[in-house]
Design an enzyme around this catalytic site. Structure first.
Site, PDB file in Angstrom:
ATOM      1  CG  ASP A 101      40.502  33.522  41.281  1.00 57.34           C
ATOM      2  OD1 ASP A 101      40.054  34.072  42.298  1.00 57.34           O
ATOM      3  OD2 ASP A 101      41.658  33.699  40.848  1.00 57.34           O
ATOM      4  CG  ASP A 203      39.984  38.378  44.339  1.00 58.97           C
ATOM      5  OD1 ASP A 203      41.136  38.234  43.909  1.00 58.97           O
ATOM      6  OD2 ASP A 203      39.405  39.486  44.384  1.00 58.97           O
ATOM      7  CD  GLU A 266      44.420  37.991  46.820  1.00 63.30           C
ATOM      8  OE1 GLU A 266      45.323  38.561  46.216  1.00 63.30           O
ATOM      9  OE2 GLU A 266      43.221  38.350  46.738  1.00 63.30           O
ATOM     10  CG  HIS A 327      47.286  37.155  39.237  1.00 65.41           C
ATOM     11  ND1 HIS A 327      47.112  36.344  40.324  1.00 65.41           N
ATOM     12  CD2 HIS A 327      46.265  38.036  39.266  1.00 65.41           C
ATOM     13  CE1 HIS A 327      46.044  36.712  40.994  1.00 65.41           C
ATOM     14  NE2 HIS A 327      45.495  37.747  40.364  1.00 65.41           N
ATOM     15  CG  ASP A 328      47.616  40.246  42.165  1.00 64.89           C
ATOM     16  OD1 ASP A 328      47.179  40.670  41.077  1.00 64.89           O
ATOM     17  OD2 ASP A 328      46.908  39.633  42.988  1.00 64.89           O
TER      18      ASP A 328
HETATM   19  C1  NOJ Z   1      43.166  40.238  43.995  1.00 63.33           C
HETATM   20  C2  NOJ Z   1      43.573  39.715  42.664  1.00 63.33           C
HETATM   21  O1  NOJ Z   1      44.596  38.779  42.825  1.00 63.33           O
HETATM   22  C3  NOJ Z   1      43.973  40.908  41.819  1.00 63.33           C
HETATM   23  O2  NOJ Z   1      44.533  40.500  40.601  1.00 63.33           O
HETATM   24  C4  NOJ Z   1      42.770  41.772  41.617  1.00 63.33           C
HETATM   25  O3  NOJ Z   1      43.141  42.929  40.907  1.00 63.33           O
HETATM   26  C5  NOJ Z   1      42.165  42.174  42.953  1.00 63.33           C
HETATM   27  N1  NOJ Z   1      42.009  41.049  43.830  1.00 63.33           N
HETATM   28  C6  NOJ Z   1      40.814  42.771  42.761  1.00 63.33           C
HETATM   29  O4  NOJ Z   1      39.920  41.745  42.413  1.00 63.33           O
END
Ligand code: NOJ
Length: 537
Positions: A101, A203, A266, A327-328
């Protein structure tokens, strides 16, 4: 056989590991790198090709590793550099690629770059971050909002300016209008690529550049109560800016200095905007993550439209991809239900494009209820009560029925669900018809049938609960029939080319059955039919 060669990421299946929650090797309740090494045989048996590891770098953990204090180190919580190097070697020996990442949009406020930057207005690193004078009334420079609630501007009393943070105040945004920042991040990339990592998931890549004139964001006419407060405004001037593509092209150049590496971005954007992230002449991300399935209404017509709209905007030569969980976002098994989670698996593994699985989805892990005193996620802490919390999809992997599910021998950092004694890898491996064995069969079939990776996508029908499509390559084809409902569905049509042999049912029980012009699907059943010319084996 593993896919090798420059374009391995087209054929490969990706698997995201959230390292805090995969396997704890030193019994501190948090997963670590040695834990991942211990579980490589499991991943190999599952049949995946590449691991993407969420951040493992030194971090105060305000956002669980997405607040990085040292881009080229390993947080002691996860191990050390020797552990990491051992992981790269062991993964490669097991035929697995390893993706890291990369979090270039922001650092931790504890990163030495930011400590310097905030130390004075004339520090050489001042312009590495986004500093701005207060507005006339002394308040924030404009109306920009943090994704995690409140203003995106934090006042620094010592230097009497505000700095911008798209996420937590502890995550100041780097200034991607400064070429020195590009160089610094490129060096970070070269550091890890030199250690043999096979690429990066970047990210919030679409956030890197913000409006040079700091214009206010306009109100969102579709905002309603219950949505995160940041959605009160449209991110017109804070994300998806034209110049971001130059920054991404720069990263791609670095990745291309090394053979056969991959750049994944992402990006949460509608398909027509997403498509631009392949870059001019495809010199952007190899795989701009396609998250359309994460919020898809779960019915045949909506899914067919999503697939159509995505396929329709892909630039020539661009390779598609699909994601079912991360994970979000809430777990797929909770979004669509346990029965349909199998249909979702078949969909993911039969669509055109690289699939990314999220750890635990292959055993049907569901969203775990988190009691208020167990909340860890800063997003939930800042914006409580509307369901934004991400802890429920980050709980420990359920390996077996022992006290802490084989994840650890001490209390895990997040709770386990009540059903882990039944729903775990050991049990599901032993159950020939489990979702885990379905995933293995799907991955295996995808590897064996070239039409499932290389074939074009041909829509056939989206009627009632039935979604029917074909994957067709020159001399072979496969028909995929998915029942999105819990009532049986009968299909009878020569026109659909409904003849061949069932290669796989989501119930893992009809393999070899002949199909001649008609097909009955049970409720919640999906099948893959090898049609004339299909080669298996
Ligand atoms: C995206 C990530 O997937 C998330 O988990 C994170 O909180 C935010 N970016 C901020 O870095």
């Amino acid at each position: 056989m593993k896919q090798v060669g420059e374009f391995w990421w087209r054929q490969g299946v990706f698997y995201q590991i959230y390292p805090r929650s995969f396997q704890d090797s030193n019994d501190d309740g948090v997963g670590d790198i040695r834990g991942v090494i211990d579980r490589l045989p499991y991943l190999q048996a599952l049949g995946i090709d590449a691991i993407w590891l969420s951040p493992i770098f030194p971090s105060p953990m305000a956002d669980f590793g997405y607040d990085i204090a040292d881009y080229t180190g390993i947080d002691p919580l996860f191990g050390n550099m020797a552990d990491f190097e051992a992981l790269v070697a062991a993964a490669h020996e097991s035929g697995l690629k390893l993706i890291l990442d990369l979090v270039p949009n922001h650092t931790s406020d504890q990163h030495p770059w930011f400590i310097e930057s905030r130390s004075s207005r004339d520090n050489p690193k001042r312009n590495w971050y986004i500093w701005h004078e207060p507005s006339a009334d002394g308040g924030p420079p404009n109306n920009w909002l943090s994704e995690f609630g409140g203003s995106a501007w934090e006042y620094d009393a010592a230097t009497r300016q505000y700095y911008y943070h798209a996420f937590l105040a502890k995550q100041p945004d780097l200034n991607w209008r400064n070429p020195e920042v590009h160089q610094a991040i490129h060096d970070v990339m070269r550091f890890w690529l030199g250690k043999g990592v096979d690429g990066f998931r970047v990210d919030v890549i679409w956030h890197l550049i913000k409006d040079a004139n700091f214009r206010d964001n306009p109100p969102n006419p579709d905002f309603r109560e219950g949505l995160p407060p940041s959605e009160k405004l449209l991110p017109l001037h804070t994300a998806d800016q034209a110049e971001v593509h130059d920054a991404i092209a720069g990263m791609r150049h670095v990745v291309d200095e090394f053979p056969s590496r991959v750049l994944i971005g992402e990006i949460y954007l509608p398909p027509e905007r997403l498509a631009s992230y392949y870059g001019r002449d495809l010199g952007g991300a190899h795989l701009p993550f396609n998250f359309a399935l994460l919020s898809a209404p779960w019915n045949a017509r909506a899914l067919e439209k999503i697939i159509h709209d995505y396929e329709a905007v892909l630039p020539t030569g661009a390779w598609p991809n699909w994601v079912l969980g991360n994970h979000d976002r809430p777990r797929v098994a909770s979004r669509v239900g346990m029965e349909q989670a199998r249909i979702a698996a078949m969909l993911l593994l039969t669509l055109r494009g690289t699939p990314t699985l999220y750890y635990g989805d292959e055993i049907g892990m569901h969203q775990v209820a988190i009691a208020p005193d167990q909340v860890r996620d800063p997003f939930e802490k800042n914006v409580p009560g509307i369901g934004v919390g991400r802890d429920g999809c980050r709980t420990p992997m359920q390996w077996d029925a022992t006290r802490y599910a084989g994840f650890s021998r001490s209390t895990p950092w997040l709770p386990l669900p009540d059903d882990f004694r039944r729903e775990n890898v050991v049990n599901l491996e032993a159950d020939a018809r489990s979702i885990l064995n379905l995933y293995k069969a799907l991955i295996n079939l995808r590897r064996k049938l070239p039409q499932l990776t290389d074939g074009v996508y041909v829509p056939i029908a989206a009627q009632g609960d039935l979604l029917l499509y074909r994957r067709q390559s020159n001399d072979s084809s496969a028909l995929i029939a998915l029942n999105l409902g819990d009532e049986p569905v009968s299909i009878a049509s020569e026109a659909a080319g409904l003849s061949g042999e069932i290669l796989l049912s989501t119930f893992l029980d009809r393999q070899g059955e002949k199909v001649r012009g008609a097909l009955d699907l049970r409720g919640n059943e999906g099948v893959i039919i090898g049609t004339a010319g299909a080669q298996v084996g």
